[in-house]
Design a protein around this motif. Structure first.
Motif, PDB file in Angstrom:
ATOM      1  N   LYS A 191      -8.534   2.939  -3.896  1.00 48.80           N
ATOM      2  CA  LYS A 191      -8.154   4.039  -3.002  1.00 48.80           C
ATOM      3  C   LYS A 191      -9.111   4.091  -1.824  1.00 48.80           C
ATOM      4  CE  LYS A 191      -6.336   6.980  -6.664  1.00 48.80           C
ATOM      5  NZ  LYS A 191      -4.955   7.083  -6.318  1.00 48.80           N
ATOM      6  N   LEU A 192      -8.547   4.345  -0.646  1.00 46.90           N
ATOM      7  CA  LEU A 192      -9.326   4.555   0.569  1.00 46.90           C
ATOM      8  C   LEU A 192      -9.001   5.943   1.092  1.00 46.90           C
ATOM      9  CD1 LEU A 192      -8.542   1.148   2.298  1.00 46.90           C
ATOM     10  CD2 LEU A 192     -10.581   1.726   0.990  1.00 46.90           C
ATOM     11  N   PHE A 193      -9.996   6.633   1.591  1.00 48.63           N
ATOM     12  CA  PHE A 193      -9.790   7.988   2.089  1.00 48.63           C
ATOM     13  C   PHE A 193     -10.095   8.027   3.585  1.00 48.63           C
ATOM     14  CE2 PHE A 193     -10.789   8.211  -2.389  1.00 48.63           C
ATOM     15  CZ  PHE A 193      -9.753   9.001  -2.860  1.00 48.63           C
ATOM     16  N   LEU A 194      -9.162   8.605   4.353  1.00 48.55           N
ATOM     17  CA  LEU A 194      -9.281   8.669   5.803  1.00 48.55           C
ATOM     18  C   LEU A 194      -9.038  10.090   6.294  1.00 48.55           C
ATOM     19  CD1 LEU A 194      -7.132   5.528   6.623  1.00 48.55           C
ATOM     20  CD2 LEU A 194      -9.613   5.679   6.793  1.00 48.55           C
ATOM     21  N   LYS A 252      -9.695  -9.361  -0.380  1.00 49.82           N
ATOM     22  CA  LYS A 252      -9.047  -9.328  -1.702  1.00 49.82           C
ATOM     23  C   LYS A 252      -9.102  -7.938  -2.339  1.00 49.82           C
ATOM     24  CE  LYS A 252      -9.308 -14.117  -2.488  1.00 49.82           C
ATOM     25  NZ  LYS A 252      -8.279 -14.894  -3.022  1.00 49.82           N
ATOM     26  N   PRO A 253      -8.503  -6.944  -1.671  1.00 48.91           N
ATOM     27  CA  PRO A 253      -8.506  -5.602  -2.274  1.00 48.91           C
ATOM     28  C   PRO A 253      -7.753  -5.603  -3.599  1.00 48.91           C
ATOM     29  CG  PRO A 253      -7.056  -5.670  -0.367  1.00 48.91           C
ATOM     30  CD  PRO A 253      -7.755  -6.991  -0.440  1.00 48.91           C
ATOM     31  N   SER A 254      -8.259  -4.891  -4.557  1.00 48.13           N
ATOM     32  CA  SER A 254      -7.652  -4.901  -5.888  1.00 48.13           C
ATOM     33  C   SER A 254      -6.671  -3.751  -6.069  1.00 48.13           C
ATOM     34  CB  SER A 254      -8.737  -4.838  -6.958  1.00 48.13           C
ATOM     35  OG  SER A 254      -9.513  -3.683  -6.790  1.00 48.13           O
ATOM     36  N   TYR A 255      -5.694  -4.002  -6.932  1.00 53.95           N
ATOM     37  CA  TYR A 255      -4.681  -2.995  -7.260  1.00 53.95           C
ATOM     38  C   TYR A 255      -5.373  -1.719  -7.746  1.00 53.95           C
ATOM     39  CZ  TYR A 255      -0.613  -0.833  -9.385  1.00 53.95           C
ATOM     40  OH  TYR A 255       0.378   0.045  -9.710  1.00 53.95           O
ATOM     41  N   GLY A 256      -4.925  -0.589  -7.239  1.00 56.44           N
ATOM     42  CA  GLY A 256      -5.452   0.695  -7.667  1.00 56.44           C
ATOM     43  C   GLY A 256      -6.600   1.214  -6.825  1.00 56.44           C
ATOM     44  N   ILE A 264       0.844  -1.198   0.000  1.00 58.89           N
ATOM     45  CA  ILE A 264       0.000   0.000   0.000  1.00 58.89           C
ATOM     46  C   ILE A 264       0.877   1.244   0.000  1.00 58.89           C
ATOM     47  CG2 ILE A 264      -1.958  -1.107   1.151  1.00 58.89           C
ATOM     48  CD1 ILE A 264      -1.117   0.260   3.736  1.00 58.89           C
ATOM     49  N   HIS A 265       0.329   2.330  -0.509  1.00 56.35           N
ATOM     50  CA  HIS A 265       1.020   3.614  -0.488  1.00 56.35           C
ATOM     51  C   HIS A 265       0.150   4.566   0.331  1.00 56.35           C
ATOM     52  CE1 HIS A 265       3.389   7.023  -1.736  1.00 56.35           C
ATOM     53  NE2 HIS A 265       2.274   7.632  -2.080  1.00 56.35           N
ATOM     54  N   ILE A 266       0.765   5.192   1.317  1.00 57.04           N
ATOM     55  CA  ILE A 266       0.034   6.082   2.210  1.00 57.04           C
ATOM     56  C   ILE A 266       0.493   7.504   1.973  1.00 57.04           C
ATOM     57  CG2 ILE A 266      -0.445   6.653   4.611  1.00 57.04           C
ATOM     58  CD1 ILE A 266       0.301   3.682   5.214  1.00 57.04           C
ATOM     59  N   LYS A 267      -0.473   8.374   1.707  1.00 62.29           N
ATOM     60  CA  LYS A 267      -0.170   9.796   1.610  1.00 62.29           C
ATOM     61  C   LYS A 267      -1.306  10.551   2.277  1.00 62.29           C
ATOM     62  CE  LYS A 267      -1.856   9.879  -3.129  1.00 62.29           C
ATOM     63  NZ  LYS A 267      -1.508  10.109  -4.508  1.00 62.29           N
ATOM     64  N   LYS A 268      -1.164  11.787   2.438  1.00 56.03           N
ATOM     65  CA  LYS A 268      -2.093  12.635   3.181  1.00 56.03           C
ATOM     66  C   LYS A 268      -3.568  12.257   2.983  1.00 56.03           C
ATOM     67  CE  LYS A 268      -2.635  17.489   4.251  1.00 56.03           C
ATOM     68  NZ  LYS A 268      -2.203  18.828   3.918  1.00 56.03           N
ATOM     69  N   GLY A 269      -4.121  11.510   3.944  1.00 55.81           N
ATOM     70  CA  GLY A 269      -5.527  11.166   3.938  1.00 55.81           C
ATOM     71  C   GLY A 269      -5.954  10.106   2.939  1.00 55.81           C
ATOM     72  N   GLU A 270      -4.986   9.469   2.275  1.00 54.19           N
ATOM     73  CA  GLU A 270      -5.324   8.520   1.216  1.00 54.19           C
ATOM     74  C   GLU A 270      -4.433   7.287   1.305  1.00 54.19           C
ATOM     75  OE1 GLU A 270      -4.803   8.716  -3.522  1.00 54.19           O
ATOM     76  OE2 GLU A 270      -5.904  10.393  -2.645  1.00 54.19           O
ATOM     77  N   ILE A 271      -5.036   6.125   1.100  1.00 55.79           N
ATOM     78  CA  ILE A 271      -4.296   4.870   1.040  1.00 55.79           C
ATOM     79  C   ILE A 271      -4.578   4.236  -0.314  1.00 55.79           C
ATOM     80  CG2 ILE A 271      -4.056   2.556   2.014  1.00 55.79           C
ATOM     81  CD1 ILE A 271      -4.775   3.760   4.722  1.00 55.79           C
ATOM     82  N   ASP A 272      -3.523   3.972  -1.068  1.00 59.45           N
ATOM     83  CA  ASP A 272      -3.641   3.346  -2.389  1.00 59.45           C
ATOM     84  C   ASP A 272      -3.161   1.902  -2.300  1.00 59.45           C
ATOM     85  OD1 ASP A 272      -4.376   5.800  -3.560  1.00 59.45           O
ATOM     86  OD2 ASP A 272      -2.275   6.338  -3.886  1.00 59.45           O
ATOM     87  N   ILE A 273      -3.944   0.981  -2.842  1.00 51.11           N
ATOM     88  CA  ILE A 273      -3.545  -0.427  -2.894  1.00 51.11           C
ATOM     89  C   ILE A 273      -2.567  -0.593  -4.056  1.00 51.11           C
ATOM     90  CG2 ILE A 273      -4.341  -2.815  -3.117  1.00 51.11           C
ATOM     91  CD1 ILE A 273      -5.438  -1.298  -0.619  1.00 51.11           C
ATOM     92  N   LYS A 274      -1.370  -1.154  -3.763  1.00 48.34           N
ATOM     93  CA  LYS A 274      -0.327  -1.301  -4.768  1.00 48.34           C
ATOM     94  C   LYS A 274      -0.057  -2.746  -5.163  1.00 48.34           C
ATOM     95  CE  LYS A 274       3.525   0.612  -3.974  1.00 48.34           C
ATOM     96  NZ  LYS A 274       4.763   1.124  -3.411  1.00 48.34           N
ATOM     97  N   SER A 275      -0.833  -3.691  -4.642  1.00 38.65           N
ATOM     98  CA  SER A 275      -0.540  -5.090  -4.916  1.00 38.65           C
ATOM     99  C   SER A 275      -1.827  -5.912  -4.943  1.00 38.65           C
ATOM    100  CB  SER A 275       0.386  -5.647  -3.835  1.00 38.65           C
ATOM    101  OG  SER A 275       0.577  -7.033  -3.998  1.00 38.65           O
ATOM    102  N   ASP A 276      -1.846  -6.905  -5.816  1.00 40.41           N
ATOM    103  CA  ASP A 276      -2.956  -7.851  -5.838  1.00 40.41           C
ATOM    104  C   ASP A 276      -2.693  -9.045  -4.918  1.00 40.41           C
ATOM    105  OD1 ASP A 276      -4.705  -6.554  -7.592  1.00 40.41           O
ATOM    106  OD2 ASP A 276      -3.578  -7.245  -9.324  1.00 40.41           O
ATOM    107  N   LEU A 277      -1.576  -9.032  -4.194  1.00 45.98           N
ATOM    108  CA  LEU A 277      -1.234 -10.135  -3.303  1.00 45.98           C
ATOM    109  C   LEU A 277      -1.962 -10.073  -1.961  1.00 45.98           C
ATOM    110  CD1 LEU A 277       2.628 -10.348  -3.857  1.00 45.98           C
ATOM    111  CD2 LEU A 277       0.853 -11.819  -4.825  1.00 45.98           C
TER     112      LEU A 277
END
Length: 85
Positions: free
Chosen positions: A60-63, A54-58, A22-35
């Motif tokens: 986005k979650l907003f927090l 089973k979150p899919s690549y790409g 996953i990639h974490i940036k200001k208020g956002e989490i991006d899924i970077k892997s299908d594993l």
């Protein structure tokens, strides 16, 4: 689940860094892997905010700003990290 959060030393962790999945940036989490088998995000009081099987690549979650615990399951092993947004 809360038992897992309070007994982090009892959990086998994957050898990869959280950044591989996953990639974490200001208020956002991006899924970077299908594993990822599943992804749980808890606020610091232990309340479940997100649960995704089973979150899919790409995806986005907003927090909101705050402290979160992220629990990921990869290759039948768990990884828990504290994240401050």
């Amino acid at each position: 689940v809360l038992d897992d959060l309070y007994h982090l030393s009892d959990i086998q962790s994957v050898t990869h860094d959280i950044g591989n999945f996953i990639h974490i940036k200001k208020g956002e989490i991006d899924i970077k892997s299908d594993l990822l088998q599943n992804l749980d995000i808890f606020d610091f009081t232990g309340n479940l905010i997100f649960h995704i099987n089973k979150p899919s690549y790409g995806k986005k979650l907003f927090l909101k700003s705050g402290i979160y615990l992220i629990k990921m399951r990869v290759k039948n092993k768990s990884l828990i990290k504290k994240v401050v947004l």
